[in-house]
Design a protein around this motif. Structure first.
Motif, PDB file in Angstrom:
ATOM      1  N   ALA A  51      13.623 -15.291 -39.526  1.00 37.47           N
ATOM      2  CA  ALA A  51      14.327 -15.999 -40.598  1.00 37.47           C
ATOM      3  C   ALA A  51      15.460 -16.843 -40.040  1.00 37.47           C
ATOM      4  N   CYS A  53      19.178 -18.269 -41.268  1.00 32.63           N
ATOM      5  CA  CYS A  53      20.228 -18.078 -42.261  1.00 32.63           C
ATOM      6  C   CYS A  53      21.197 -19.258 -42.205  1.00 32.63           C
ATOM      7  N   HIS A  86      11.938 -19.360 -49.385  1.00 31.98           N
ATOM      8  CA  HIS A  86      13.373 -19.648 -49.318  1.00 31.98           C
ATOM      9  C   HIS A  86      14.061 -18.803 -50.381  1.00 31.98           C
ATOM     10  N   GLU A  88      18.046 -16.970 -51.737  1.00 28.62           N
ATOM     11  CA  GLU A  88      19.496 -16.841 -51.644  1.00 28.62           C
ATOM     12  C   GLU A  88      19.838 -15.370 -51.828  1.00 28.62           C
ATOM     13  N   ASP A  89      20.660 -14.814 -50.910  1.00 30.59           N
ATOM     14  CA  ASP A  89      20.985 -13.396 -51.015  1.00 30.59           C
ATOM     15  C   ASP A  89      22.170 -13.166 -51.951  1.00 30.59           C
ATOM     16  N   TYR A  93      24.345 -16.611 -49.279  1.00 26.29           N
ATOM     17  CA  TYR A  93      23.747 -17.227 -48.111  1.00 26.29           C
ATOM     18  C   TYR A  93      22.262 -17.485 -48.367  1.00 26.29           C
ATOM     19  N   HIS A  94      21.753 -18.498 -47.705  1.00 24.70           N
ATOM     20  CA  HIS A  94      20.361 -18.887 -47.880  1.00 24.70           C
ATOM     21  C   HIS A  94      19.550 -18.480 -46.652  1.00 24.70           C
ATOM     22  N   TRP A  95      18.306 -18.091 -46.908  1.00 19.96           N
ATOM     23  CA  TRP A  95      17.400 -17.677 -45.846  1.00 19.96           C
ATOM     24  C   TRP A  95      16.077 -18.422 -45.998  1.00 19.96           C
ATOM     25  N   VAL A  97      12.622 -17.716 -44.724  1.00 15.73           N
ATOM     26  CA  VAL A  97      11.922 -16.575 -44.133  1.00 15.73           C
ATOM     27  C   VAL A  97      10.505 -16.995 -43.763  1.00 15.73           C
ATOM     28  N   TRP A 201      17.043 -10.100 -44.195  1.00 14.14           N
ATOM     29  CA  TRP A 201      16.935 -11.214 -45.141  1.00 14.14           C
ATOM     30  C   TRP A 201      16.379 -10.773 -46.487  1.00 14.14           C
TER      31      TRP A 201
END
Length: 202
Positions: A51, A53, A86, A88-89, A93-95, A97, A201
């Motif tokens: 992934a 980030c 794709h 967002e956690d 933050y964006h991942w 994967v 992620w």
């Protein structure tokens, strides 16, 4: 300090201030040989996932860069079979994967994504690239994390809820040092705890 602030500090502002070298997406290709060493010398096989980030910015140009990344990955999906999504956690933050049984495809896809952000002048939004491994005999997970703010890799081996196996981490660092540019300041070996029992992620 909360988890969000700690992550921002360690992979963001503080890491950038303490950077010893510039990050370079080409560093990600070091993982192509590290996969082989991890399996041959340490009994960790690729987990079939990696992934990227990054932190977002409210900008149409940035949105266009994210769209370009997804377009590139869609095109690669047809050629290599690398699946991606794709998310967002909970910390904002964006991942991106990526999932593929071929580790070379994962490395290439993560590099393409990172390089696209760099070429669009959003390299400063990149935080980390994370590559997953598993040890088949006990299902122990391990990760190599590339910090874009430090321009270096570090190992992360979680063992449970906010616990990590430092012994294995030091062993990974010792074996892979030289093959990867391993972060020598252990205070920057930041644990990327997952929200549950999954990957960082997830």
């Amino acid at each position: 300090m909360g988890l969000f602030d700690t992550l921002r500090s360690v992979l963001g502002v503080n890491a950038e201030a303490g950077a010893t070298r510039d990050a370079d997406p080409e560093d990600l290709f070091g993982m192509s040989t590290a996969y082989v060493t991890m399996e041959a010398d340490l009994d960790f096989v690729p987990a079939g996932a990696a992934a990227l980030c990054f932190s977002a910015v409210d900008s149409t140009d940035f949105d266009a860069a994210v769209d370009e990344v997804e377009t590139i990955l869609h095109a690669g999906q047809e050629e290599t079979g690398t699946e991606f999504y794709h998310r967002e956690d909970d910390h904002g933050y964006h991942w991106v994967v990526l999932e593929d049984d071929d580790p070379e495809d994962l490395v290439t896809s993560v590099h393409f994504a990172a390089d696209t952000f760099e070429e669009a002048d959003f390299g400063s939004r990149l935080l980390a690239a994370v590559f997953g491994f598993v040890r088949p005999r006990d299902d122990r997970r391990a990760y190599w994390v590339y910090s874009f703010r430090r321009g270096a890799y570090y190992p992360f081996v979680p063992t449970g809820s906010h616990e990590r196996d430092s012994r294995i981490e030091f062993k990974l660092a010792a074996v892979l040092d030289g093959e990867l540019d391993v972060e020598d300041d252990e205070s920057y070996w930041y644990p990327l705890w997952p929200d549950g029992d999954g990957h960082p992620w997830e």
